[in-house]
Scaffold this active site. Sequence first.
Site, PDB file in Angstrom:
ATOM      1  N   TRP A   1     -19.457  -9.556  42.644  1.00 34.42           N
ATOM      2  CA  TRP A   1     -19.620 -11.069  42.137  1.00 34.42           C
ATOM      3  C   TRP A   1     -18.762 -11.037  40.825  1.00 34.42           C
ATOM      4  CZ3 TRP A   1     -21.020 -14.056  45.565  1.00 34.42           C
ATOM      5  CH2 TRP A   1     -21.921 -13.629  46.458  1.00 34.42           C
TER       6      TRP A   1
ATOM      7  N   ASP B   1     -23.162 -14.822  34.215  1.00 33.77           N
ATOM      8  CA  ASP B   1     -23.679 -15.054  35.626  1.00 33.77           C
ATOM      9  C   ASP B   1     -25.038 -14.313  35.740  1.00 33.77           C
ATOM     10  OD1 ASP B   1     -24.575 -15.239  38.112  1.00 33.77           O
ATOM     11  OD2 ASP B   1     -22.528 -14.606  38.921  1.00 33.77           O
TER      12      ASP B   1
ATOM     13  N   LYS C   1     -33.057 -16.329  43.507  1.00 34.75           N
ATOM     14  CA  LYS C   1     -33.599 -15.237  43.290  1.00 34.75           C
ATOM     15  C   LYS C   1     -34.816 -15.240  42.556  1.00 34.75           C
ATOM     16  CE  LYS C   1     -29.066 -13.630  44.091  1.00 34.75           C
ATOM     17  NZ  LYS C   1     -28.647 -13.058  45.036  1.00 34.75           N
TER      18      LYS C   1
END
Length: 360
Positions: A101, A172, A196
């Site tokens: 990511w 992030d 999440k």
Amino acid sequence: MRVYNFSAGPAQLPLPVLERAASELTDWSGSGMSVLEVSHRGKDFVACAADAEATLRRVMGVPEDYRVLFLQGGATAQFAGIPLNLTAPGDTVAYLNTGQWSAKAVEQARAYDLDVVVVADEAASSYTTTPEEGSFSVPQDARYLHYTPNETIGGVEFGYVPDAGDVALVADASSTILSRPLDVSRYGLIYAGAQKNMGPSGLCVVIVREDLLGRARTTTPVVLDYTRMSAADSMLNTPPTFAVYLLGLIAHWLEDNGGLEAMGERNRAKAELLYGAVDASDFYTNPVQERSRSWMNVPFTLADPALDADFLLGAQAAGLTNLKGHRSVGGMRASIYNAMPIEGVQALVDYMTDFEATRA
């Protein structure tokens, strides 16, 4: 029958929140309509969004000089939104690369005529490590330092907050937000996909310090312009109303269950239980450097990969779902976000023990 869902995201949501949403689905707040059907500009939904923001602020301790934005596109859209809002062409920006990511964020930043400096790169370890604290330096002229506190694919996590000096720190936090206390004041900007710990997919929360606003490039789309989107009651992006509503319910659920201090203790206990089972076995292995292990995403491999399919089939039958590891890593991955109770982790550990006893 409800199962224990170990998906990396969209992930399991708190059952009390789902039950509350189900009870209000056809008649929300006495309106005779679902929250899915009301106008995003109507006073009822504007009040709902304001309550979600206020509750999130209380739970996280967000300082007054930060704006909270409800945007779309998941965290991935902000890979572009951040350079568009915080830089001009030719500026220097710094990144820590610790997984797929963060690597994608680096790749996107390079599309915006920037001097992208990767100050630490863990690719050589196949993303099973994080850089030692203090082992990297940040260019003083950088507009920001970007990092990913937790990488869902590799299951690595920073055990510290990087020191960016006078440079704005950008995180992030998709996989760790709301999982434990967080000192927001140490960051210039925090962003997180909701799927999440905050709700369903489709919503991204951006928490940005006010002094970083007003810098967007003229080419920045309105829906990615933090200044435009932070205007009072801004609904320019036609926000994902149901996701915002659920975020509010989850924030209240966190408040009712001891806040982030209590959630952090529960998450620590779950991670210790699962890692303890892996470490005590010669049949299962976790590939991640011990100090870099994630609380949220726990990858593990079996001694014989030929048994992976049987392991997953048996787990499914036992009500333990979505344990297959990411295709780039293989093996298994158990994601144990806030809504996963310790009973679910214990059920997984019991299954792992039984499976090893019959196959080792």
